[in-house]
Design a protein around this motif. Sequence first.
Motif, PDB file in Angstrom:
ATOM      1  N   LYS A  81     -34.407 -27.484  59.581  1.00  0.00           N
ATOM      2  CA  LYS A  81     -33.213 -26.646  59.646  1.00  0.00           C
ATOM      3  C   LYS A  81     -33.226 -25.903  60.971  1.00  0.00           C
ATOM      4  CE  LYS A  81     -32.507 -25.831  54.751  1.00  0.00           C
ATOM      5  NZ  LYS A  81     -33.563 -26.604  54.159  1.00  0.00           N
ATOM      6  N   ASN A  82     -32.090 -25.833  61.563  1.00  0.00           N
ATOM      7  CA  ASN A  82     -31.923 -25.097  62.799  1.00  0.00           C
ATOM      8  C   ASN A  82     -31.771 -23.614  62.453  1.00  0.00           C
ATOM      9  OD1 ASN A  82     -30.703 -23.819  65.021  1.00  0.00           O
ATOM     10  ND2 ASN A  82     -29.866 -25.763  65.731  1.00  0.00           N
ATOM     11  N   VAL A  83     -32.512 -22.751  63.109  1.00  0.00           N
ATOM     12  CA  VAL A  83     -32.456 -21.318  62.832  1.00  0.00           C
ATOM     13  C   VAL A  83     -31.034 -20.797  63.020  1.00  0.00           C
ATOM     14  CG1 VAL A  83     -33.272 -19.049  63.572  1.00  0.00           C
ATOM     15  CG2 VAL A  83     -34.879 -20.953  63.386  1.00  0.00           C
ATOM     16  N   LYS A  84     -30.316 -21.324  64.002  1.00  0.00           N
ATOM     17  CA  LYS A  84     -28.926 -20.887  64.221  1.00  0.00           C
ATOM     18  C   LYS A  84     -28.049 -21.240  63.016  1.00  0.00           C
ATOM     19  CE  LYS A  84     -29.082 -20.919  69.187  1.00  0.00           C
ATOM     20  NZ  LYS A  84     -28.375 -20.009  70.006  1.00  0.00           N
ATOM     21  N   GLU A  85     -28.316 -22.372  62.370  1.00  0.00           N
ATOM     22  CA  GLU A  85     -27.563 -22.743  61.180  1.00  0.00           C
ATOM     23  C   GLU A  85     -27.833 -21.766  60.043  1.00  0.00           C
ATOM     24  OE1 GLU A  85     -28.526 -26.744  60.142  1.00  0.00           O
ATOM     25  OE2 GLU A  85     -27.684 -27.581  61.971  1.00  0.00           O
ATOM     26  N   VAL A  86     -29.073 -21.354  59.893  1.00  0.00           N
ATOM     27  CA  VAL A  86     -29.429 -20.390  58.854  1.00  0.00           C
ATOM     28  C   VAL A  86     -28.763 -19.050  59.135  1.00  0.00           C
ATOM     29  CG1 VAL A  86     -31.332 -19.139  57.760  1.00  0.00           C
ATOM     30  CG2 VAL A  86     -31.606 -21.558  58.339  1.00  0.00           C
ATOM     31  N   GLU A  87     -28.797 -18.599  60.383  1.00  0.00           N
ATOM     32  CA  GLU A  87     -28.136 -17.347  60.745  1.00  0.00           C
ATOM     33  C   GLU A  87     -26.634 -17.439  60.520  1.00  0.00           C
ATOM     34  OE1 GLU A  87     -29.410 -16.684  64.758  1.00  0.00           O
ATOM     35  OE2 GLU A  87     -31.297 -15.766  64.117  1.00  0.00           O
ATOM     36  N   ALA A  88     -26.033 -18.578  60.840  1.00  0.00           N
ATOM     37  CA  ALA A  88     -24.603 -18.777  60.610  1.00  0.00           C
ATOM     38  C   ALA A  88     -24.295 -18.719  59.119  1.00  0.00           C
ATOM     39  CB  ALA A  88     -24.141 -20.105  61.202  1.00  0.00           C
ATOM     40  N   TYR A  89     -25.190 -19.279  58.307  1.00  0.00           N
ATOM     41  CA  TYR A  89     -25.017 -19.229  56.848  1.00  0.00           C
ATOM     42  C   TYR A  89     -24.985 -17.785  56.376  1.00  0.00           C
ATOM     43  CZ  TYR A  89     -26.379 -19.255  51.949  1.00  0.00           C
ATOM     44  OH  TYR A  89     -26.453 -19.010  50.609  1.00  0.00           O
ATOM     45  N   TYR A  90     -25.948 -16.959  56.825  1.00  0.00           N
ATOM     46  CA  TYR A  90     -25.986 -15.559  56.419  1.00  0.00           C
ATOM     47  C   TYR A  90     -24.760 -14.807  56.924  1.00  0.00           C
ATOM     48  CZ  TYR A  90     -30.665 -15.850  54.466  1.00  0.00           C
ATOM     49  OH  TYR A  90     -31.745 -16.157  53.697  1.00  0.00           O
TER      50      TYR A  90
END
Length: 108
Positions: A81-90
Amino acid sequence: MNERLKVGIEIATVTAKGILFDARMYTNREVVKKKWFDLAREQGEWKIPIVHIKDYHEAILIISLKYQEVSVATRVSFEKKNVKEVEAYYDQLNQLKQLKKSITKQIN
């Protein structure tokens, strides 16, 4: 058979990306709801006490002294998982919460 759980009380760190303990990240609904990760990003990281079962890494118990609560946080795997994708999710999750709050105010 006399089996006992081996538990420990340790200190974890609330970061912008999750609750960091033993090189693993954890989260739960309540900390997202209380915007702990946003606060860590804006104001800096802080330490919290946790309880963990030795040799079990899928969950920890978070002890929130401020809110006088104990809650379970589950492990989050960032593998593949890309950290930016996780941040975008939050970010999207928080936007939805704000929208819900706004709609609720309009209805009431």
